[in-house]
Design an enzyme around this catalytic site. Structure first.
Site, short mmCIF file in Angstrom:
data_model
loop_
_atom_site.label_atom_id
_atom_site.label_comp_id
_atom_site.label_asym_id
_atom_site.label_seq_id
_atom_site.Cartn_x
_atom_site.Cartn_y
_atom_site.Cartn_z
N ASN A 1 0.83 -1.19 0.00
CA ASN A 1 0.00 0.00 0.00
C ASN A 1 0.87 1.25 0.00
OD1 ASN A 1 -2.32 1.69 0.30
ND2 ASN A 1 -3.35 0.05 1.43
N HIS B 1 23.72 0.18 11.31
CA HIS B 1 25.00 0.87 11.46
C HIS B 1 25.77 0.28 12.63
CE1 HIS B 1 23.85 3.96 8.55
NE2 HIS B 1 22.64 3.87 9.09
N SER C 1 -0.70 -3.06 13.44
CA SER C 1 -0.33 -1.69 13.07
C SER C 1 0.56 -1.07 14.14
CB SER C 1 -1.59 -0.83 12.92
OG SER C 1 -2.35 -1.27 11.84
N LYS D 1 12.69 -8.98 16.57
CA LYS D 1 13.18 -10.36 16.60
C LYS D 1 12.28 -11.22 15.73
CE LYS D 1 10.55 -11.81 20.67
NZ LYS D 1 10.61 -12.40 21.99
#
Length: 187
Positions: free
Chosen positions: A83, A113, A158, A164
């Protein structure tokens, strides 16, 4: 080993490498064209997606605006839908199975990073692959972090931040995401 090879195997790499910069530019040009191609021209949109992505099923639909780093490291199965506002940072490979749906503003991020500030300030980067099984639904504004694997039939609520991996047949939600319900799958 090239910087691209280092990137794909999860080692520290230099993102300013010429080959990587060229690949990212190609992805930006293709996503720019995709995002400005009319939804009434679905054939051209599918053609652009097949040029951009590493592999796709026959049925694929991605709403604009869509963004990614390389595109070629994204592999989606049959009946894939993303979407509005989807971002996939495909520094490492992203594999998404068949019959998967991404709600608005989903973020799938393989890029990371170094924790060490010296390495990070030197501009070096890392990446960890993401794998999403078949029949998954990722809810709006959910984030899938580097190195995560989701099994088949997983629903991500949502706003969840998935840090994990989770197995098959579960609903996960929260920050960090945890199992909030098991799904009984009919045979």
């Amino acid at each position: 080993m090239s910087e691209r090879e280092k990137m794909l195997v999860g080692e520290l790499y230099d993102p300013t490498d010429g080959e990587l910069m060229e690949l990212r530019l190609n992805a930006r040009l293709l996503t720019e064209k995709l995002n400005t191609t009319s939804v009434s021209n679905n054939g051209q949109r599918i053609e652009l997606l097949k040029k951009l992505l590493g592999s796709t099923g026959k049925n694929i639909f991605v709403e604009s605006v869509f963004n990614c780093d390389y595109g070629c490291n994204i592999h989606v199965g049959e009946n894939f839908y993303a979407n509005f506002g989807c971002v996939i940072l495909d520094v490492a490979e992203v594999h998404i199975g068949n019959n998967c749906m991404l709600a608005p503003q989903v973020g799938i991020y393989t890029a990371t990073h170094p924790l060490d500030p010296f390495e990070r300030n030197c501009g070096l980067e890392l990446a960890k692959p993401i794998n999403i099984g078949d029949n998954c639904w990722i809810g709006g504004r959910a984030v899938i972090n580097p190195g995560v694997t989701l099994g088949d039939n997983v629903v991500v609520a949502s706003g969840a931040v998935v840090t994990k991996s989770f197995g098959n047949n579960v609903v996960v939600g929260g920050n960090p995401a945890k199992v909030i319900k098991e799904i009984l799958v009919q045979d």
